[in-house]
Design an enzyme around this catalytic site. Structure first.
Site, PDB file in Angstrom:
ATOM      1  N   GLU A   1      57.929  41.353  44.063  1.00 18.08           N
ATOM      2  CA  GLU A   1      58.568  42.251  43.098  1.00 18.08           C
ATOM      3  C   GLU A   1      57.972  43.654  43.274  1.00 18.08           C
ATOM      4  O   GLU A   1      56.753  43.833  43.252  1.00 18.08           O
ATOM      5  CB  GLU A   1      58.278  41.719  41.688  1.00 18.08           C
TER       6      GLU A   1
ATOM      7  N   LYS B   1      67.367  42.383  38.524  1.00 25.35           N
ATOM      8  CA  LYS B   1      66.748  41.401  37.626  1.00 25.35           C
ATOM      9  C   LYS B   1      67.506  41.317  36.300  1.00 25.35           C
ATOM     10  O   LYS B   1      67.843  42.359  35.708  1.00 25.35           O
ATOM     11  CB  LYS B   1      65.303  41.859  37.382  1.00 25.35           C
TER      12      LYS B   1
ATOM     13  N   CYS C   1      61.086  37.023  39.083  1.00 23.52           N
ATOM     14  CA  CYS C   1      60.061  36.732  38.070  1.00 23.52           C
ATOM     15  C   CYS C   1      60.612  36.170  36.750  1.00 23.52           C
ATOM     16  O   CYS C   1      60.962  34.999  36.672  1.00 23.52           O
ATOM     17  CB  CYS C   1      59.222  37.986  37.848  1.00 23.52           C
TER      18      CYS C   1
ATOM     19  N   LEU D   1      21.284  48.902  34.906  1.00 28.18           N
ATOM     20  CA  LEU D   1      20.794  47.523  34.970  1.00 28.18           C
ATOM     21  C   LEU D   1      19.730  47.356  33.891  1.00 28.18           C
ATOM     22  O   LEU D   1      18.668  47.970  33.961  1.00 28.18           O
ATOM     23  CB  LEU D   1      20.200  47.230  36.349  1.00 28.18           C
TER      24      LEU D   1
ATOM     25  N   ILE E   1      22.297  39.857  30.914  1.00 28.52           N
ATOM     26  CA  ILE E   1      23.260  39.073  31.679  1.00 28.52           C
ATOM     27  C   ILE E   1      24.518  39.874  32.030  1.00 28.52           C
ATOM     28  O   ILE E   1      25.087  39.709  33.110  1.00 28.52           O
ATOM     29  CB  ILE E   1      23.604  37.765  30.910  1.00 28.52           C
TER      30      ILE E   1
ATOM     31  N   LYS F   1      37.394  52.272  18.704  1.00 30.72           N
ATOM     32  CA  LYS F   1      36.529  52.278  19.894  1.00 30.72           C
ATOM     33  C   LYS F   1      37.264  51.685  21.093  1.00 30.72           C
ATOM     34  O   LYS F   1      37.158  52.180  22.212  1.00 30.72           O
ATOM     35  CB  LYS F   1      35.280  51.422  19.643  1.00 30.72           C
TER      36      LYS F   1
END
Lengths: 579, 579
Positions: B44, B128, B164, B330, B334, B551
């Site tokens: 598509e 489509k 689709c 860093l 995690i 936010k």
């Protein structure tokens, strides 16, 4: 001929605040009933606020809305207001989950609807037929279309209902309504302000009046909701298109007007297929002295309308989100001056706080112009010099050039956000549409803030608005709020010595025309050039606009006043390569 | 029975890069033709990239697309590839401006289409029918629906086309196609990855194969485009639903397969109303040795699929936007560890830069865990301590509590943005879906960055992915990229002494379940509580989610991997009052 005493309540709902909205609605019905109104109408989704966006896909929200609607009917009855017929917009659902067969969204489980209430009951519900799914609207995403027209029989008159987009589309619905010969077509709307939009509404409504040979009442919401400003502009025309009554823009209003309508054709009878007839009780009124309030004069100064729209959008963002106060950086430039003046007009000088944050590159005039502005507006201003805050970072990271320029803007952003965190103010970001278009700002620097009052105002219009605001003050013998120097001096970000915006950008009048063509008019590069612009400049500007999309995605919301604002009005990919 | 040699090109277009995309398409056709393919299909909008969003409303873009399509046909002919039939997705327009009568958007001036090319010409265009307008899709905004089905007669076979969403809706189109008895239904897709979505696609395609008693070829795009990741997963089933061939996920592929199909019924004949028949030339092939590549084994480990989707989304954002490198903070935690590992898998360790930004509140282990991570990944890391940068601002503004905590995060944001400005890196922001949901982050602080690799990954899944990635390394006898300590230690923002996330938030496994119910499942408050959660906690979490919308509006984009990601998948007002 019966007379219908119609009350149009131009209200400012707070989105999701059912308690507050219902209380306000009760007050308006009380007032309308006290004036002897037969029918009181409220705007599109007046019960919930508008637009509710994907809240329409949340069953809890829809159940709550329906419960509140039924409670409203009961409360009206208890308050002795049961005899008055009330029409009010609300989200009608949840309806059975559609299968994937349907042509519409599988997550849409509600209609955008109008309820007819009387005698403590919901007598009927009209579902909007035509769902706008362009510009800022996503109604095919969130609603299913209705397929039955409605006539309300009230006080001996036939009133056909429609909701907003319904009257913008020619075809079946408008034809059916015309064929039913109602006395009045009542259209409830949630129609956001756009420059010069009122030049479109009135002719459209007149066209519908002529088509149906009926009076048409156009009722709109008022108030700010995120990036939209509803301007009200409620009015009534008769079948000849004559303006019978009109509410002021930008404030709540109850417009009560007597309409001399043809007698009902639906008193107990059916009108063709696809129509629902709602029989409201109440006797026919006639031979009263007609109440025909003189239509409010519309202010035809586009600048005043825009100013008022910006003030309302800002005020409602602050009040509906319950911020105690506003804070913004005052650079001495025109953008922050206009934002500060808007802020004072919106919530008063005592709730607006300015911060001057000079650097070593700040000119003397930028400090004095900022001081002058604060004096004129009567707002508190503090000064926080940034050099000693910039230097340690610049030194540790060994920054120069653009990185060092952006650092200054980012330290200013930190100062504003820190004061916001410490003192509770909403931070305003003062970027105009032109600089947002070309990305002429520091992300996380001058762009920080929860609301951007002039994000849809091109730079040249910022100047015009400033001049208009000063003129308006002059006419009232008040202090002009904006320092003349802020209007006349050449714009500069003052991030390095002697810097001027026009060092790197075309003149703003040229740039704004180019942006209007490329953005609002959706013209291609060659088409823009064919307007007479320099090809190289056009290529550079288009490239700046395309590449700034990532910054715009992270920008604060602010009131839409143009045909094509940034945000949900213009949805373009960030990752996009011109080859 | 004729044999159709079908080539399915699972390509990764770059949005707007016509030159690059056409060159790639030429290569795929060349390859397919060299393998003797009768028909080569592309996904598509493979010509332009997908989704093109409001570019579909810009005439210049549509004219360019059509020109490129015609040029492609000519280039194919010139290259001696004219005999091969090519099916390719493109935006078909501009079509005459619709009047406001129409049920669709007045700004939609294109169809989402598939062109059939042969012998240097566009033989036919299929538009489509069904336009998705939910989740991330706005196709009713940008396209007009088609209303004619299409059969391509090629190599003695009848091939029906669909795009689709067409196959996701029961009803007219699928019934018409079944009634036309094609040998093959070819469906071209732009179907974004979602967890467990492949569990839906294959059964759906099998249902269509049974309904039409035909083979079905499902062809998808691959690659990242802003917040979407197309996973490929191209496959072919026969009428009994047997999987005949399958491409790998997440990489480009050309799948060539021989299909033993019933002879054409359309050779010169018409098939009912509403059908267009395209006659491609080319003789019937039969009695060849069938090419039936063994279907690629699908990896059924959901964690591996998600990891690969995240890697592809990140890689394509970096490469398609031509960033030389990435930078990220860093912390030893995690989230940043997983983001760094994704970054290295996406573009290689030499293009990933880490910055450790310890404060006085940083624990020793956070520094050593960050060092350990950088060593394991083989990436460059520098350390920029923030205390001496924070103190002047904290002192000048007299900040404490939350304002002082946010200041630390914002200084870190400034450091990353400064290094980005100075050195050209793209900044990654490492927030996970859980913290974005509840607003547990500092805006303009840890949220700064152009791309958010794990914004749609809940915290509990972040841990699972980390464990899986380490296991995968172990199985290959490679160094585990993520320090065990980063996985096992209790999460902390380390903005004050001894702070832990769980001081203010519920345990993450509880919180993620609650968020799944409230956000993804759209449950109301009472419904969430009825699952067994504490009412007070539910109220608090819902309030946090609702209030963090402002936010999220300013957050970086990142790959959608869930049924309901933040962003255009979930559109809610900022101004929203629960009463």
């Amino acid at each position: 001929m019966p007379i219908l005493r119609l009350a149009l309540a131009q209200t400012n709902p707070r989105l999701g605040d059912f308690s507050g909205n219902v209380d306000a609605i009760m007050g308006f019905v009380q007032n309308a009933a006290a004036q002897g109104s037969d029918l009181v109408a409220f705007g599109e989704m007046a019960l919930t606020g508008y637009p509710i966006e994907d809240l329409a896909t949340r069953p809890e929200f829809l159940h709550r809305a329906r419960r509140e609607l039924d409670d409203l009917a009961t409360r009206l009855l208890s308050a002795g207001l049961g005899a008055t017929t009330v029409v009010i917009g609300f989200p009608n659902g949840p309806i059975a989950l559609p299968s994937l067969n349907a042509a519409h969204s599988p997550t849409a489980i509600a209609h955008n609807a109008a309820a007819v209430i009387q005698d403590g009951r919901v007598l009927g519900i009209y579902n909007k037929h035509h769902l706008p799914n362009y510009s800022v609207f996503d109604e095919h995403r969130n609603f299913r279309p209705g397929n039955s027209a409605m006539i309300v029989h009230v006080a001996g008159c036939d009133v056909a209902l429609a909701i907003c987009e319904d009257i913008w589309r020619d075809g079946d619905l408008m034809t059916s309504i015309a064929d039913a010969h109602p006395g009045l077509l009542l259209v409830i709307n949630g129609s956001p302000f756009e420059r010069e939009k009122d030049e479109v509404r009135l002719p459209l409504v007149r066209k519908r009046a002529a088509q149906a040979n009926a009076h048409v009442a156009y009722l709109n919401l008022v108030g700010g909701q995120d990036d939209l400003v509803f301007d009200g502009d409620t009015f009534v025309v008769n079948a000849s298109g004559k303006l019978l009554a009109r509410s002021p823009q930008f404030i709540e209003d109850l417009l009560v007007v007597d309409l001399d309508l043809p007698a009902s054709r639906t008193n107990g009878a059916q009108i063709g297929d696809g129509f629902t007839v709602v029989q409201a009780s109440g006797s026919t009124r006639s031979h009263v002295a007609l109440r025909t309030p003189a239509p409010v004069e519309r202010n035809e100064d586009g600048r005043e309308q825009i100013w008022n729209a910006l003030v309302l959008g800002l005020r409602d963002y602050v009040t509906k989100n319950a911020f105690p106060s506003l804070i913004l950086g005052l650079s001495g430039g025109i953008d922050s001056a206009v934002c500060a003046a808007l802020a004072v007009d919106a919530i008063g000088a005592d709730r607006v706080f300015g911060v001057s944050m000079p650097s070593e590159y700040s000119s003397d005039h930028s400090r004095s112009d900022a001081d002058d502005l604060a004096d004129r507006l009567g707002i508190a201003m503090r000064t926080e010099a940034i050099s000693t805050l910039v230097e340690p970072i610049e030194g540790q990271l060994n920054l120069s050039d653009v990185a060092a320029e952006n650092l200054q803007a980012r330290i200013r952003g930190i100062i504003l956000m820190s004061l916001s965190n410490a003192e509770g103010h909403l931070v305003l970001t003062t970027g105009n549409k032109t600089e947002i278009a070309v990305g002429y700002s520091t992300i996380y620097g001058d762009s920080v803030g929860g609301f951007a009052p002039i994000r849809d105002v091109p730079k040249t219009l910022v100047w015009e608005l400033a001049k208009w605001r000063n003129e308006a003050a002059r006419r009232q013998n008040l202090v002009e709020p904006i320092p003349e120097a802020s209007i006349t001096k050449p714009p500069s970000a003052e991030l390095r010595p002697g810097q001027l915006d026009q060092d790197t950008l075309p003149e703003y009048d040229v740039l704004d025309d180019m942006l209007e063509a490329y953005i609002t008019k959706r013209m291609g590069r060659d088409e823009v050039i064919s307007l007479g612009f320099d090809a190289e400049t056009v290529d550079r500007v288009i490239s700046l606009v395309d590449r700034a999309e990532w910054k715009r995605r992270q920008g604060a919301i602010g009131p839409k006043i143009s045909e094509m604002a940034f945000g949900r009005d213009r949805r373009l990919p960030v990752t996009f390569v011109r080859s």
